[in-house]
Design a protein around this motif. Structure first.
Motif, PDB file in Angstrom:
ATOM      1  N   ILE A  52       0.443  -1.448  -0.128  1.00  0.00           N
ATOM      2  CA  ILE A  52       0.203   0.079   0.370  1.00  0.00           C
ATOM      3  C   ILE A  52       1.241   0.868   0.071  1.00  0.00           C
ATOM      4  O   ILE A  52       0.315   1.797  -0.784  1.00  0.00           O
ATOM      5  CB  ILE A  52      -1.118   0.317   1.148  1.00  0.00           C
ATOM      6  CG1 ILE A  52      -2.057  -1.205   0.864  1.00  0.00           C
ATOM      7  CG2 ILE A  52      -1.257   1.546   1.377  1.00  0.00           C
ATOM      8  CD1 ILE A  52      -2.830  -1.421   2.305  1.00  0.00           C
ATOM      9  N   TRP A  56       0.280   4.715  -1.817  1.00  0.00           N
ATOM     10  CA  TRP A  56      -0.279   5.559  -1.590  1.00  0.00           C
ATOM     11  C   TRP A  56       0.338   6.072   0.307  1.00  0.00           C
ATOM     12  O   TRP A  56       1.213   4.813   0.971  1.00  0.00           O
ATOM     13  CB  TRP A  56      -1.887   5.418  -0.862  1.00  0.00           C
ATOM     14  CG  TRP A  56      -2.098   5.260  -1.777  1.00  0.00           C
ATOM     15  CD1 TRP A  56      -3.065   6.565  -2.891  1.00  0.00           C
ATOM     16  CD2 TRP A  56      -2.801   4.313  -2.818  1.00  0.00           C
ATOM     17  NE1 TRP A  56      -3.880   6.307  -3.997  1.00  0.00           N
ATOM     18  CE2 TRP A  56      -3.530   4.191  -3.908  1.00  0.00           C
ATOM     19  CE3 TRP A  56      -2.621   3.055  -1.672  1.00  0.00           C
ATOM     20  CZ2 TRP A  56      -4.403   3.427  -4.059  1.00  0.00           C
ATOM     21  CZ3 TRP A  56      -3.482   1.980  -3.455  1.00  0.00           C
ATOM     22  CH2 TRP A  56      -4.582   2.264  -3.571  1.00  0.00           C
ATOM     23  N   LEU A  62      -4.834   7.679   0.487  1.00  0.00           N
ATOM     24  CA  LEU A  62      -5.468   6.153   0.240  1.00  0.00           C
ATOM     25  C   LEU A  62      -7.169   6.687   0.151  1.00  0.00           C
ATOM     26  O   LEU A  62      -7.629   6.458  -0.814  1.00  0.00           O
ATOM     27  CB  LEU A  62      -5.090   5.180   1.132  1.00  0.00           C
ATOM     28  CG  LEU A  62      -5.941   4.026   0.334  1.00  0.00           C
ATOM     29  CD1 LEU A  62      -5.656   3.643  -0.216  1.00  0.00           C
ATOM     30  CD2 LEU A  62      -5.477   3.186   1.415  1.00  0.00           C
TER      31      LEU A  62
END
Length: 197
Positions: A52, A56, A62
């Motif tokens: 992730i 981001w 996000l």
């Protein structure tokens, strides 16, 4: 059983991004914006936190990407059904109505006002810029056929955004006065009045 890293490597980049955004949406609905964590998003998406972080930098970024994706999806799913002012206004009102009923978008408006305020009062977000560009392009066409007044299409589109965004975010407080049908009718009237030659 596949490990998270093997699962991540096998996924197409766009599929992986969608899966992460879907996991973020489910977290927003389950916990509210303030309690969403990257760890829980990663768990629900079946990826590692570093996966992730490669996309981001933090939860806020996000969630902004999630809002952009949902808004752009609505715009894509509701294409214009013609040219001219009336078709454009119909599309804007339909997009507003769909966003007003989007659980994730409304959850952010209601449970994370500080995040929403960034895009209401401080700066244009990516989705707002895309919406302005899309509306401005349709306004140019409508100006050529004479159904929209003269003026800079981007300025007109920005004002349409402000009118519509205000309607979306404040609809709940006027619900006793303007039910969904009345709200759509009045937004239609407001936009047509503003754009009419």
């Amino acid at each position: 059983m596949l490990s998270i890293s093997n699962d991540t490597a096998a996924a197409k980049p766009e599929d992986l991004g969608d899966r992460i955004l879907d996991a973020a949406a489910s977290c927003v609905l389950a916990y509210g914006v303030d309690r969403v964590t990257l760890a829980e998003i990663a768990r629900r998406a079946g990826v590692s936190r570093p996966t992730i972080y490669r996309r981001w930098p933090d939860t806020r970024a996000l969630l902004a990407a999630l809002l952009t994706a949902r808004i752009i999806r609505v715009l894509r799913d509701l294409p214009s059904r013609g040219t001219g002012r009336e078709a454009l206004v119909e599309r804007i009102v339909a997009v507003a109505e769909r966003l007003r009923h989007d659980d994730v978008v409304m959850s952010v408006f209601h449970s994370a006002p500080e995040l929403a305020m960034v895009y209401i009062a401080e700066r244009l977000g990516t989705s707002q810029q895309i919406l302005i560009e899309a509306v401005a392009a349709e306004l140019k066409t409508a100006q050529r056929d004479g159904s929209v007044r003269a003026g800079d299409p981007h300025q007109l589109a920005a004002m349409c955004l402000l009118i519509t965004q205000s309607t979306i975010q404040s609809a709940q407080i006027v619900a006793p006065i303007l039910d969904a049908d009345a709200l759509a009718a009045e937004l239609t009237r407001a936009l047509n009045g503003y754009l009419r030659p």
